[in-house]
Design an enzyme around this catalytic site. Structure first.
Site, PDB file in Angstrom:
ATOM      1  N   HIS A  46      -6.094  11.247   7.999  1.00 32.55           N
ATOM      2  CA  HIS A  46      -4.960  10.318   7.802  1.00 32.55           C
ATOM      3  C   HIS A  46      -4.494   9.759   9.285  1.00 32.55           C
ATOM      4  O   HIS A  46      -3.709  10.513   9.759  1.00 32.55           O
ATOM      5  CB  HIS A  46      -3.815  10.557   6.881  1.00 32.55           C
ATOM      6  N   ASN A  86      -6.642  -4.391  11.656  1.00 32.91           N
ATOM      7  CA  ASN A  86      -5.347  -4.895  11.430  1.00 32.91           C
ATOM      8  C   ASN A  86      -4.210  -3.882  11.781  1.00 32.91           C
ATOM      9  O   ASN A  86      -4.338  -2.781  11.398  1.00 32.91           O
ATOM     10  CB  ASN A  86      -5.059  -5.664  10.268  1.00 32.91           C
ATOM     11  N   HIS A  97      -3.718   3.294   6.656  1.00 37.72           N
ATOM     12  CA  HIS A  97      -4.495   4.250   7.059  1.00 37.72           C
ATOM     13  C   HIS A  97      -5.483   3.388   7.914  1.00 37.72           C
ATOM     14  O   HIS A  97      -6.084   2.437   7.368  1.00 37.72           O
ATOM     15  CB  HIS A  97      -5.348   4.759   5.668  1.00 37.72           C
ATOM     16  N   HIS A  99      -8.292   1.748   9.823  1.00 36.79           N
ATOM     17  CA  HIS A  99      -9.748   1.247   9.180  1.00 36.79           C
ATOM     18  C   HIS A  99     -10.141  -0.039  10.053  1.00 36.79           C
ATOM     19  O   HIS A  99      -9.382  -0.785  10.558  1.00 36.79           O
ATOM     20  CB  HIS A  99      -9.714   0.918   7.754  1.00 36.79           C
TER      21      HIS A  99
HETATM   22  P1  AMP Z   1      -5.878  -4.744   5.943  1.00 37.33           P
HETATM   23  O1  AMP Z   1      -5.220  -5.950   5.133  1.00 37.33           O
HETATM   24  O2  AMP Z   1      -6.563  -4.879   7.092  1.00 37.33           O
HETATM   25  O3  AMP Z   1      -5.078  -3.435   5.541  1.00 37.33           O
HETATM   26  O4  AMP Z   1      -7.273  -4.283   4.999  1.00 37.33           O
HETATM   27  C1  AMP Z   1      -6.922  -3.507   3.744  1.00 37.33           C
HETATM   28  C2  AMP Z   1      -8.265  -3.889   3.033  1.00 37.33           C
HETATM   29  O5  AMP Z   1      -8.421  -2.793   1.994  1.00 37.33           O
HETATM   30  C3  AMP Z   1      -8.302  -5.394   2.346  1.00 37.33           C
HETATM   31  O6  AMP Z   1      -9.525  -6.045   2.676  1.00 37.33           O
HETATM   32  C4  AMP Z   1      -8.581  -4.695   0.907  1.00 37.33           C
HETATM   33  O7  AMP Z   1      -9.449  -5.780   0.115  1.00 37.33           O
HETATM   34  C5  AMP Z   1      -9.166  -3.473   0.696  1.00 37.33           C
HETATM   35  N1  AMP Z   1      -8.870  -2.774  -0.362  1.00 37.33           N
HETATM   36  C6  AMP Z   1      -7.566  -2.285  -1.289  1.00 37.33           C
HETATM   37  N2  AMP Z   1      -8.067  -1.704  -2.209  1.00 37.33           N
HETATM   38  C7  AMP Z   1      -9.433  -1.369  -1.974  1.00 37.33           C
HETATM   39  C8  AMP Z   1     -10.262  -0.381  -2.873  1.00 37.33           C
HETATM   40  N3  AMP Z   1      -9.625   0.268  -4.037  1.00 37.33           N
HETATM   41  N4  AMP Z   1     -11.427  -0.599  -2.418  1.00 37.33           N
HETATM   42  C9  AMP Z   1     -11.824  -1.061  -1.353  1.00 37.33           C
HETATM   43  N5  AMP Z   1     -11.166  -1.900  -0.864  1.00 37.33           N
HETATM   44  C10 AMP Z   1      -9.997  -1.956  -0.853  1.00 37.33           C
END
Ligand code: AMP
Length: 113
Positions: A46, A86, A97, A99
């Site tokens: 994390h 982001n 977290h 990504h």
């Molecule tokens: P961010 O807005 O850059 O923090 O991206 C977070 C991403 O996580 C978004 O594109 C969401 O659609 C994605 N997300 C949220 N929950 C899930 C989930 N359970 N499985 C896969 N993607 C997810």
């Protein structure tokens, strides 16, 4: 990390569509895809965002980018793709977290934001 959505995905408590995994990294399909291919690459450790990248090892950080490259090859994104991470509220980061979004399969907008 308790109450972290992506840590729960890593723990198998929330289902995900796995694309890739190695010692340091897990990757899965975004639940709300913004492009024909939309994959998230996360470190297993994390780390909140790039702003906290000093809490990750060089191996963990490098593994994320190496995974991006491998996944793009596997997904046949030979025409190109966008990688987005982001970081913080101004960037609308919604999951704290680290990504990396891999977006591909269509022509991206020229504007970054
Ligand atoms: P961010 O807005 O850059 O923090 O991206 C977070 C991403 O996580 C978004 O594109 C969401 O659609 C994605 N997300 C949220 N929950 C899930 C989930 N359970 N499985 C896969 N993607 C997810």
């Amino acid at each position: 990390m308790e109450n972290c959505l992506f840590c729960k995905i890593l723990a198998g408590e929330i289902p995900s569509s796995k694309v890739y995994e190695d010692e340091y990294v897990y990757a899965f399909r975004d639940i709300n895809p913004q492009a024909p291919t939309h994959i998230l690459v996360i470190p297993k450790k994390h780390v909140g965002s790039i702003a906290e990248a000093d809490q990750a090892s060089d191996a963990e950080l490098a593994a994320c980018l190496r995974a991006v490259r491998k996944i793009a090859l596997d997904e046949k994104l030979e025409n190109g793709y966008r990688v987005v991470s982001n970081c913080g509220p101004d960037a609308c980061q919604s999951v704290p977290h680290l990504h990396f979004h891999i977006l591909g399969g269509r022509k991206m907008a020229e504007e970054m934001a």
